[in-house]
Design a protein around this motif. Sequence first.
Motif, PDB file in Angstrom:
ATOM      1  N   UNK A  25     -31.143  13.128 -10.398  1.00 30.72           N
ATOM      2  CA  UNK A  25     -31.789  13.876 -11.462  1.00 30.72           C
ATOM      3  C   UNK A  25     -32.467  15.092 -10.843  1.00 30.72           C
ATOM      4  N   UNK A  26     -32.966  15.987 -11.688  1.00 36.45           N
ATOM      5  CA  UNK A  26     -33.423  17.295 -11.196  1.00 36.45           C
ATOM      6  C   UNK A  26     -34.432  17.198 -10.056  1.00 36.45           C
ATOM      7  N   UNK A  27     -35.320  16.197 -10.092  1.00 37.45           N
ATOM      8  CA  UNK A  27     -36.354  16.136  -9.049  1.00 37.45           C
ATOM      9  C   UNK A  27     -35.765  15.859  -7.669  1.00 37.45           C
ATOM     10  N   UNK A  28     -34.566  15.279  -7.625  1.00 37.24           N
ATOM     11  CA  UNK A  28     -33.945  15.020  -6.322  1.00 37.24           C
ATOM     12  C   UNK A  28     -33.317  16.269  -5.719  1.00 37.24           C
ATOM     13  N   UNK A  29     -33.332  17.373  -6.461  1.00 39.10           N
ATOM     14  CA  UNK A  29     -32.887  18.660  -5.914  1.00 39.10           C
ATOM     15  C   UNK A  29     -34.045  19.461  -5.335  1.00 39.10           C
ATOM     16  N   UNK A  30     -35.274  18.999  -5.544  1.00 36.28           N
ATOM     17  CA  UNK A  30     -36.426  19.855  -5.249  1.00 36.28           C
ATOM     18  C   UNK A  30     -36.689  20.066  -3.759  1.00 36.28           C
ATOM     19  N   UNK A  31     -36.089  19.254  -2.902  1.00 34.21           N
ATOM     20  CA  UNK A  31     -36.291  19.434  -1.450  1.00 34.21           C
ATOM     21  C   UNK A  31     -35.784  20.798  -0.979  1.00 34.21           C
ATOM     22  N   UNK A  32     -34.849  21.392  -1.741  1.00 31.55           N
ATOM     23  CA  UNK A  32     -34.250  22.661  -1.325  1.00 31.55           C
ATOM     24  C   UNK A  32     -34.904  23.868  -2.010  1.00 31.55           C
ATOM     25  N   UNK A  33     -35.958  23.623  -2.789  1.00 34.30           N
ATOM     26  CA  UNK A  33     -36.647  24.685  -3.529  1.00 34.30           C
ATOM     27  C   UNK A  33     -38.069  24.810  -3.000  1.00 34.30           C
ATOM     28  N   UNK A  34     -38.503  26.017  -2.648  1.00 34.47           N
ATOM     29  CA  UNK A  34     -39.883  26.160  -2.200  1.00 34.47           C
ATOM     30  C   UNK A  34     -40.177  27.537  -1.653  1.00 34.47           C
ATOM     31  N   UNK A  35     -41.458  27.861  -1.565  1.00 30.71           N
ATOM     32  CA  UNK A  35     -41.882  29.147  -1.019  1.00 30.71           C
ATOM     33  C   UNK A  35     -41.393  29.305   0.408  1.00 30.71           C
ATOM     34  N   UNK A  36     -40.794  30.456   0.694  1.00 29.63           N
ATOM     35  CA  UNK A  36     -40.288  30.737   2.032  1.00 29.63           C
ATOM     36  C   UNK A  36     -38.894  30.211   2.283  1.00 29.63           C
ATOM     37  N   UNK A  37     -38.352  29.439   1.337  1.00 32.45           N
ATOM     38  CA  UNK A  37     -36.995  28.930   1.476  1.00 32.45           C
ATOM     39  C   UNK A  37     -36.025  29.871   0.774  1.00 32.45           C
ATOM     40  N   UNK A  38     -34.721  29.641   0.955  1.00 31.69           N
ATOM     41  CA  UNK A  38     -33.721  30.486   0.287  1.00 31.69           C
ATOM     42  C   UNK A  38     -33.912  30.423  -1.225  1.00 31.69           C
ATOM     43  N   UNK A  39     -34.112  29.215  -1.729  1.00 32.50           N
ATOM     44  CA  UNK A  39     -34.361  29.034  -3.157  1.00 32.50           C
ATOM     45  C   UNK A  39     -35.872  29.113  -3.395  1.00 32.50           C
ATOM     46  N   UNK A  40     -36.364  30.345  -3.315  1.00 35.00           N
ATOM     47  CA  UNK A  40     -37.798  30.604  -3.407  1.00 35.00           C
ATOM     48  C   UNK A  40     -38.153  30.939  -4.858  1.00 35.00           C
ATOM     49  N   UNK A  41     -38.962  30.108  -5.523  1.00 29.72           N
ATOM     50  CA  UNK A  41     -39.277  30.356  -6.930  1.00 29.72           C
ATOM     51  C   UNK A  41     -40.113  31.618  -7.158  1.00 29.72           C
ATOM     52  N   UNK A  42     -40.671  32.202  -6.086  1.00 34.06           N
ATOM     53  CA  UNK A  42     -41.386  33.468  -6.243  1.00 34.06           C
ATOM     54  C   UNK A  42     -40.399  34.624  -6.419  1.00 34.06           C
ATOM     55  N   UNK A  43     -39.151  34.403  -5.968  1.00 34.28           N
ATOM     56  CA  UNK A  43     -38.138  35.461  -6.012  1.00 34.28           C
ATOM     57  C   UNK A  43     -37.039  35.179  -7.036  1.00 34.28           C
ATOM     58  N   UNK A  44     -36.693  33.905  -7.190  1.00 33.82           N
ATOM     59  CA  UNK A  44     -35.558  33.535  -8.035  1.00 33.82           C
ATOM     60  C   UNK A  44     -35.984  32.659  -9.209  1.00 33.82           C
ATOM     61  N   UNK A  45     -35.167  32.724 -10.248  1.00 32.00           N
ATOM     62  CA  UNK A  45     -35.284  31.824 -11.394  1.00 32.00           C
ATOM     63  C   UNK A  45     -34.213  30.750 -11.218  1.00 32.00           C
ATOM     64  N   UNK A  46     -34.649  29.560 -10.879  1.00 25.82           N
ATOM     65  CA  UNK A  46     -33.728  28.488 -10.498  1.00 25.82           C
ATOM     66  C   UNK A  46     -33.612  27.505 -11.666  1.00 25.82           C
ATOM     67  N   UNK A  47     -32.389  27.293 -12.114  1.00 31.36           N
ATOM     68  CA  UNK A  47     -32.121  26.368 -13.225  1.00 31.36           C
ATOM     69  C   UNK A  47     -31.413  25.147 -12.658  1.00 31.36           C
ATOM     70  N   UNK A  48     -31.982  23.972 -12.871  1.00 30.80           N
ATOM     71  CA  UNK A  48     -31.354  22.722 -12.433  1.00 30.80           C
ATOM     72  C   UNK A  48     -30.930  21.938 -13.679  1.00 30.80           C
TER      73      UNK A  48
END
Length: 339
Positions: free
Chosen positions: A49-72
């Motif tokens: 489920x969506x929460x199991x994708x969250x390890x790859x989302x975070x500040x300073x990571x490629x999937x940075x929510x400060x820069x991107x709008x990420x839809x799971x």
Amino acid sequence: MDYEIFDLGDVTLQSGVTLPNAFLAYKTYGTLNEKKDNVIVYPTAFGDQHDQNEWLIGNGMALDPREYFIIVPNLLGNGLSSSPSNTPQPFDRANFPKVTIYDNVTLQHRLVTEKFGIQKIALVVGWSMGGVQSFQWGASYPAMVERIAPFCGGAKTWPQTYVVLDGMKAALMAAVDFDSSKLNQLTSKDMRAVGRVYAGWGISQAFYREELYREIGYDSLEGFVSGVWENSFMRMDPHNVLAMLWTGQHADLSANPSYNGDFDKALQSIKAPAFIMPGSTDLFCIADENEYEAQLMPNAVFQPIESIWGHFAGRGINSADNKFIDDNLKRLLSLPKSG
């Protein structure tokens, strides 16, 4: 509830069956910019489920929510989106219709365009069956998808993968003496054997031989198999699992009117820059098959994750593998868009 629901109405699936009042569960991270061009779509894998994708989302990571709008978006059948466990009669439990990867991606496209008005996607990324969906996005919407990054997932279910999934299905069928009329008798306890079957495929021989399970807190092989594999599968609804197994077994990015089963043509149509990242020791989503796929794609880079974590090199558990994936996503996102 930490996610949102997108109502799809009555949906006619590839099978021709109409699923009434279908819906997608999804979660977003970050903010959609004015141009609506900072979008990353990150579909869930089998059983996740969506929460199991969250390890790859975070500040300073490629999937940075400060820069991107990420839809799971959650996979149909996973218990949050339309699934055997949450659909009323006559499509409940074993009566849930057959759903394809193409169906999932078509409905996700509706979410992205109808709900958010998005016309360009910077990246579609995913692990395992999430990776399969990222290939499908690239083939189904080549003008919209600017990059894809499947890891530990193929563009179709190759024969070995099919057989592994079939073994998992057989463990459930055995619980009802292979009598499909008795499927509604299945309970989560029947998932114990499915976990045991998967235990031999999820990670590599070297992982077991080197007893790496000790690094994550298990002091014996038996403790690891029961504590991780049995427990994780017994948390799943058996009818949801059967639905997702069918989706997985029949995955093929060319099995639709656009490509009419021409697998090579479908791969050649993915013009977007792509990083294909198999696990080097994955036992059922084989690196060799990903390499074949990458060779047919005009702008694909084949980047195996050198790891003895097998399929679970892409699961967000081992820090070295996580860094490899994140670093490659940063490289991919820095490349010029396709077209």
